[in-house]
Design a protein around this motif. Structure first.
Motif, PDB file in Angstrom:
ATOM      1  N   UNK A 244      67.281  26.309  13.379  1.00  0.00           N
ATOM      2  CA  UNK A 244      67.190  27.203  12.164  1.00  0.00           C
ATOM      3  C   UNK A 244      66.364  28.382  12.784  1.00  0.00           C
ATOM      4  N   UNK A 245      66.348  28.556  14.085  1.00  0.00           N
ATOM      5  CA  UNK A 245      65.689  29.641  14.803  1.00  0.00           C
ATOM      6  C   UNK A 245      66.374  30.566  15.517  1.00  0.00           C
ATOM      7  N   UNK A 246      67.232  29.864  16.562  1.00  0.00           N
ATOM      8  CA  UNK A 246      68.222  30.636  17.360  1.00  0.00           C
ATOM      9  C   UNK A 246      69.627  30.256  17.117  1.00  0.00           C
ATOM     10  N   UNK A 247      70.656  30.785  16.934  1.00  0.00           N
ATOM     11  CA  UNK A 247      71.904  30.011  16.751  1.00  0.00           C
ATOM     12  C   UNK A 247      73.121  31.048  17.522  1.00  0.00           C
ATOM     13  N   UNK A 248      73.231  30.603  18.790  1.00  0.00           N
ATOM     14  CA  UNK A 248      74.244  31.288  19.522  1.00  0.00           C
ATOM     15  C   UNK A 248      75.673  31.222  19.035  1.00  0.00           C
ATOM     16  N   UNK A 249      76.376  32.199  18.581  1.00  0.00           N
ATOM     17  CA  UNK A 249      77.741  32.013  17.598  1.00  0.00           C
ATOM     18  C   UNK A 249      78.858  32.362  18.665  1.00  0.00           C
ATOM     19  N   UNK A 250      78.667  33.061  19.724  1.00  0.00           N
ATOM     20  CA  UNK A 250      79.804  33.406  20.599  1.00  0.00           C
ATOM     21  C   UNK A 250      79.032  33.817  21.722  1.00  0.00           C
ATOM     22  N   UNK A 251      80.185  34.071  22.980  1.00  0.00           N
ATOM     23  CA  UNK A 251      79.549  34.664  24.064  1.00  0.00           C
ATOM     24  C   UNK A 251      78.886  36.099  23.925  1.00  0.00           C
TER      25      UNK A 251
END
Ligand code: ABU
Length: 358
Positions: A244-251
């Motif tokens: 809930x802090x950092x969420x990589x979504x795509x390159x």
């Protein structure tokens, strides 16, 4: 081995999803209000543990969350993703080790218990007594993945005996000498898998009230030189789980919680930083185990499509403006169990290759 014939293969949070475990709230038990739970419980929610600690979650909560989990399963299945579920387990049964007794919690959050690094499933040792045997709800699945050729690495469990929890820890004083304090000590190895988040060969982890330095070092030594484990620290003063802090979504695209993330590690210098809007608040659904930022606890189907909670309209609008295709689903009744769609799932198989996104 051909990529898709691998029973276990997932290197990041966004490659096309093929197989996922979805948790269950069946038989969920409210944990007693011990030191470990106290450390992460917002004050407004203490009453819930005092009233229900050691007892089953109210039927109505279980029923509503079950409907939403079933809805998630349906959506994933319609998207062509294979869905697996944990076994039923009697979490109300008291168990004991040589040092203490407890009851179980639930098998709602496979993300907390396991993580997948390439072709290897890593089973976390956990840090709450209630979660000591939680992995057994997934044992048949783990055996199946192993029988099909997957690798399965189990971290040593702490005794969780005296000395494992810091009895002097005070939630209201989470800093000492300018350093964050946590309720667990460094005496034994401890981590929850949800304190790790993957970007291919680079994996980010935070120390928290369930993950210590020794646990991080165990992972670092066992995954080998193919992976770089980066320890990060953000502004969550009562951390438990990084998703809930950092969420990589795509390159090259990372979603951040602006309340806690003021600065990212240099690894992300060339990435687009997407600043999450404020979470929507729901008057009637208390968040007993978590912050309001379950908003961004999403599950990516691929680089474009992302499952999000349907009431999080500001996030849905923001994702669309950034070129994503959000898939809204009702999941608000699952929130009081401590997570949203990312916590409730474990991506066992995605397409793609192990690479660096630096
Ligand atoms: N299990 C995820 C909860 C993290 C948070 O409280 O924000």
């Amino acid at each position: 081995m051909k990529e898709l014939s691998r029973p276990v293969w997932s290197c990041n949070e966004w490659d096309p999803l093929k197989e996922v475990i979805v948790g269950s709230v069946e038989g969920a038990i409210v944990p007693v209000f011990d030191e470990a739970v106290k450390a992460i419980t917002p004050e407004h929610a203490e009453w819930f543990f005092r009233e229900y600690g050691g007892k089953p979650f109210p039927d109505e909560m279980i029923e509503k969350a079950t409907v939403e989990l079933d809805g998630l399963v349906k959506v994933l299945t319609e998207l062509g993703v294979t869905v697996r579920r944990p076994d039923s387990m009697d979490f109300s049964k008291e168990f004991q080790t040589p040092w203490w007794k407890s009851r179980g919690l639930y098998a709602a959050m496979p993300r907390d218990v396991f993580m997948v690094f390439g072709d290897t499933i890593i089973e976390a040792p956990m840090a709450w007594r209630t979660r000591y045997f939680e992995h057994l709800a997934y044992r048949p699945l783990m055996n199946e993945y192993f029988d099909k050729g997957g690798r399965w690495l189990v971290a040593p469990k702490s005794t969780m005996a005296e000395g494992f929890y810091d009895e002097t820890y005070d939630r209201n004083e989470p800093m000492k000498d300018g350093k964050k304090r946590f309720v667990i000590t460094e005496n034994e190895i401890a981590f929850d898998a949800a304190d790790f988040i993957r970007c291919g060969k680079d994996v980010f982890v935070q120390k928290s009230n369930v993950t210590n330095e020794k646990g991080i070092e165990w992972v670092r030594r066992h995954v080998g030189s193919e992976f770089t484990i980066h320890e990060v620290d953000f502004g969550d003063m009562h951390p438990m789980h990084i998703d809930t802090t950092i969420v990589p979504l795509a390159p090259g695209k990372i979603l951040i919680n602006p309340e806690w993330v003021k600065k990212l590690p240099p690894f992300f210098d060339s990435w687009d930083v997407l600043i999450a809007p404020e979470p929507t608040k729901s008057e009637d659904k208390a968040l007993y185990f978590s912050s309001d930022w379950l908003t961004i606890n999403t599950l990516s189907i691929d680089e474009k499509r992302i499952i999000v909670e349907e009431q999080e309209q500001p996030l849905i609008d923001a994702l669309k403006s950034w070129g994503f295709e959000p898939i809204p689903i009702p999941f608000r009744n699952f929130y009081p169990f401590g997570g949203s769609v990312h916590c409730a799932t474990l991506d066992v198989r995605r397409e793609g290759t192990l690479q660096s996104y630096l």
